[in-house]
Design a protein around this motif. Structure first.
Motif, PDB file in Angstrom:
ATOM      1  N   SER A  67      -7.138  -5.438  -0.999  1.00 37.88           N
ATOM      2  CA  SER A  67      -6.386  -4.725   0.036  1.00 37.88           C
ATOM      3  C   SER A  67      -5.297  -5.616   0.608  1.00 37.88           C
ATOM      4  O   SER A  67      -5.182  -6.766   0.257  1.00 37.88           O
ATOM      5  N   ARG A  79       0.829  -1.207   0.000  1.00 37.43           N
ATOM      6  CA  ARG A  79       0.000   0.000   0.000  1.00 37.43           C
ATOM      7  C   ARG A  79       0.862   1.255   0.000  1.00 37.43           C
ATOM      8  O   ARG A  79       0.556   2.225  -0.698  1.00 37.43           O
ATOM      9  N   ASP A  84       0.568   3.891  -3.005  1.00 40.00           N
ATOM     10  CA  ASP A  84       0.126   5.243  -2.689  1.00 40.00           C
ATOM     11  C   ASP A  84       1.236   6.261  -2.909  1.00 40.00           C
ATOM     12  O   ASP A  84       0.996   7.373  -3.398  1.00 40.00           O
TER      13      ASP A  84
END
Length: 210
Positions: A210, A41, A45
């Motif tokens: 996720s 992540r 990001d």
């Protein structure tokens, strides 16, 4: 090109820097899972939010600069239906295309004869050649980090499925049972990877990856 060298792209801090000291020996399974998710992540990001095009380009060479083993230690054990698991499969496919483009082209071409419609999703220019395959996988990996993750995973899945069908066809042409078995095993693995990437694309589109 600027005369001032850009700082070397580094892995996000959550990978190991801050928390590795908490692990006295082999990583605890839950902590390793957390590290995998956090690093995936953070990388996604961080690149997405960056305004520096060079950062995006460095992602393409992450395996060269950091090593596939480093990514494997973080992501390879993650389930396919998770972000780190999907990114791991994407990087492995990209690395294969960069290092063995001739082999990928051969298998991909054979696959397009079996399921020709899938080549439109893969997006490799026709007729496919080494440069086009490498450029396409670069484009797919780049797209994963610039806001088109579902599309990138879907395209990667299509490439893997086409290569799987091509490999299965080539297996029938091998002269020895040993080579046929090896190629058939490879075809099965490629098909699994393609199906996993396709499912990850659906999940990313639904916002559940996720």
């Amino acid at each position: 090109m600027s005369s001032t060298p850009s700082p070397r792209f580094r892995r996000p801090a959550p990978l190991f820097a801050a928390r590795a000291e908490e692990i006295p020996g082999a990583p605890d399974p839950q902590l390793a899972t957390d590290l995998g998710h956090e690093s995936a992540r953070a990388l996604l990001d961080g690149v997405y939010r960056s305004t520096d095009p060079a950062v995006v380009e460095r992602v393409l060479h992450l395996v060269e600069t950091e090593g596939l083993d480093d990514l494997a230690s973080l992501w390879s054990g993650s389930p396919a239906e998770t972000l780190p698991g999907a990114l791991w499969r994407l990087y492995v496919l990209h690395t294969w295309a960069q290092r063995n483009a001739h082999d990928v082209v051969r298998r991909y071409r054979e696959g397009t004869h079996t399921i020709p419609g899938l080549r439109y999703l893969a997006g490799v220019a026709e007729p496919p050649d080494i440069d086009q395959v490498r450029a396409t996988l670069d484009e797919i990996l780049r797209g994963a980090f610039t806001g088109d993750l579902p599309i990138a995973l879907g395209r990667a899945g299509a490439v893997a499925v086409l290569c799987a069908h091509g490999t299965a066809h080539l297996a029938d042409l091998e002269r020895t049972p040993e080579l046929q078995h090896a190629m058939t095993t490879q075809a099965s693995r490629l098909l699994s990877t393609g199906e996993e990437l396709t499912e990850a694309a659906r999940m990313a589109e639904a916002g559940t990856l996720s």
